[in-house]
Design an enzyme around this catalytic site. Structure first.
Site, PDB file in Angstrom:
ATOM      1  CB  SER A 201      12.866  21.350 -16.092  1.00 19.40           C
ATOM      2  OG  SER A 201      11.960  22.435 -16.211  1.00 19.40           O
TER       3      SER A 201
ATOM      4  CE  LYS B 179      11.653  18.272 -11.670  1.00 20.37           C
ATOM      5  NZ  LYS B 179      10.471  18.632 -12.492  1.00 20.37           N
TER       6      LYS B 179
ATOM      7  CD  GLU C 133       8.297  11.043 -15.750  1.00 19.45           C
ATOM      8  OE1 GLU C 133       8.256  11.772 -16.769  1.00 19.45           O
ATOM      9  OE2 GLU C 133       8.521  11.473 -14.611  1.00 19.45           O
TER      10      GLU C 133
ATOM     11  CG  HIS D 169      -1.763  -1.215   1.380  1.00 21.14           C
ATOM     12  ND1 HIS D 169      -2.931  -1.431   0.688  1.00 21.14           N
ATOM     13  CD2 HIS D 169      -1.567  -2.317   2.141  1.00 21.14           C
ATOM     14  CE1 HIS D 169      -3.428  -2.612   1.023  1.00 21.14           C
ATOM     15  NE2 HIS D 169      -2.603  -3.170   1.897  1.00 21.14           N
TER      16      HIS D 169
END
Length: 459
Positions: free
Chosen positions: A276, A282, A289, A155
């Site tokens: 970024s 970043k 992804e 979880h």
């Protein structure tokens, strides 16, 4: 050039010509189409349809066409409807009217069914190789980094301590099952439909066993109606790819989470990250992804094709032209994703100290319950006792490891001085020593087992 023009007297709407064409995407089957035609030419020579000289002329012409495709010099005619039309048109240009004998007894229905199977079986073997490379990296890292401990999660909450290697292998086993399923699928792909004609069979007693052996198929498809229309192997491959992409997506999601500043367990190599356009600090895990995102793309191909496939009446219908673009894109996507996943895993760095520091004493609450089990207390009772210890530590703003023995004895008299040995993460992990557990012995057993499977698969 059209292969079906004799029946028609009117001109086809130019828009329909474009709507009907498939060469823009099925040209990637050019070489296997030629491979099938060469074999079919030999088979027609055995039946007497072609002389040996005619066969040699056709085969030489087909080899010239193959060289043109491979060198990038093949000239596509705007009237070429599909790869079969293009290759036959070019064959006529090279050798003249004898090219017209090649297609005797053959339909594009059994021709394309053969081409797709020939093409897909080659691609499957490439994907098998990529999956084995990914699994090999998993095994190598699990072996070399077996001493690294980390939290295991349920979880998305810290649950029990495990080995980093155990996490690696958990995903490896999913991909090993995918590899096993793909090899089972290969046998169903590698079946011969050629020699079925349009739907009723070949009228010239063509030797299908010769075709099977010459083209390297494992078996001969048994019913001409079924042979020309079956696309179950495509549906099955798309389903297989969808499930495999689900596994790669879940693996990616874990690593995306573990790579965040909040976790800091892993760091992706620059080769598989991007920045970024606005925020210079970043470092984004775009490789992972994209794998996660492309899983939806592959699943979409599968569900879309199934909707096309479900309503088709018996034998060949033009709807089946819609099988290739989803198949081709799925093959490209999953082949790319597996290779990127291998690159990510082989180059990422881990932070063992950060992983170890993320372990907390409350993760040993189950071990406290199991301590009492070894003292003869029923587990259901020990579970509640351990829960009381967790609450007591929270109320005192401390950890269970710092609760004095006197307080523990008030929870149950079976607690003794040796209870403080429970608060050892390494010991907790080593107690999970049965097959499939996270102990070092169990993980090494998994490593050895996976090595054996990688070695035997695809032999």
């Amino acid at each position: 050039m059209s292969l079906w023009g004799g029946r028609f007297t009117g001109k086809v709407d130019p828009l329909m010509v474009q709507f009907n064409q498939s060469l823009s995407f099925d040209k990637r089957m050019a070489l296997v189409d030629i491979m099938g035609s060469k074999s079919y030419c030999k088979a027609n020579t055995k039946t007497g349809i072609l002389t040996q000289q005619e066969c040699d002329t056709i085969v030489n012409g087909l080899e010239t066409i193959s060289n043109e495709w491979q060198s990038g010099t093949f000239a596509i005619d705007p009237q070429d409807e599909d790869i079969h039309t293009a290759n036959e048109r070019r064959l006529f240009e090279l050798i003249g009217p004898v090219a017209g004998k090649l297609h005797t007894g053959r339909s594009r229905n059994d021709q394309v069914a053969t081409d797709v199977r020939l093409w897909l079986r080659e691609e499957i073997l490439k994907i098998v190789k990529y999956l084995k490379e990914f699994l090999s990296v998993c095994v190598q890292r699990a072996d070399h980094e077996i001493h690294v401990l980390m939290p295991g999660y349920t979880h998305l909450q810290r649950a029990q301590p495990i080995r980093w290697s155990h996490w690696l292998l958990s995903h490896a086993w999913s991909l090993e099952q995918d590899l096993e399923r793909l090899e089972q699928l290969y046998k169903r792909v590698n079946q011969l439909p050629l020699g079925s004609g349009a739907l009723a069979g070949n009228p010239f007693q063509i030797d299908r066993e010769f075709l099977r052996q010459d083209l390297g198929f494992d078996g001969i498809m048994p019913n001409s109606l079924y042979n020309v229309s079956d696309r179950d192997f495509i549906a099955e491959f798309l389903s297989w790819a969808s499930l495999t992409m689900v596994h790669l997506s879940r693996w990616s999601e874990d690593l995306i989470i573990y790579s965040t500043s909040e976790f800091g367990f892993v760091k992706l190599a620059d080769a598989y990250s991007t920045g970024s356009s606005l925020m210079p600090q970043k470092k984004n895990p775009d490789s992972l992804e994209l794998i996660r995102g492309k899983s939806g793309r592959v699943f979409g191909h599968m569900s879309g094709f199934m909707m096309t496939y479900k309503g088709i009446p018996s034998t060949y219908n033009k709807d089946l032209q819609e099988d290739k673009e989803p198949l081709f894109d799925t093959v490209d996507t999953i082949a790319g994703c597996v290779q990127i996943a291998t690159g990510v895993l082989s180059t990422l760095s881990i932070n063992p100290e950060r992983m170890k520091n993320a372990l907390s004493v409350d993760m040993l609450a189950t071990d406290l319950a199991e301590y009492l089990v070894r003292k003869g207390v029923p587990f259901r009772e020990t579970h509640h006792i351990s829960g009381h210890a967790v609450r007591l530590a929270e109320e005192r703003n401390t950890t269970m490891a710092h609760l004095p023995l006197q307080d523990l004895k008030q929870l149950h008299p079976a607690f003794e001085q040796d209870v403080f040995q429970v608060w050892d993460f390494e010991k907790s992990i080593e107690l999970r020593s049965s097959i499939g557990g996270t102990s070092q012995k169990s993980v090494k057993h998994q490593i050895d087992l996976l090595k054996q499977k990688i070695a035997t698969l695809s032999e």
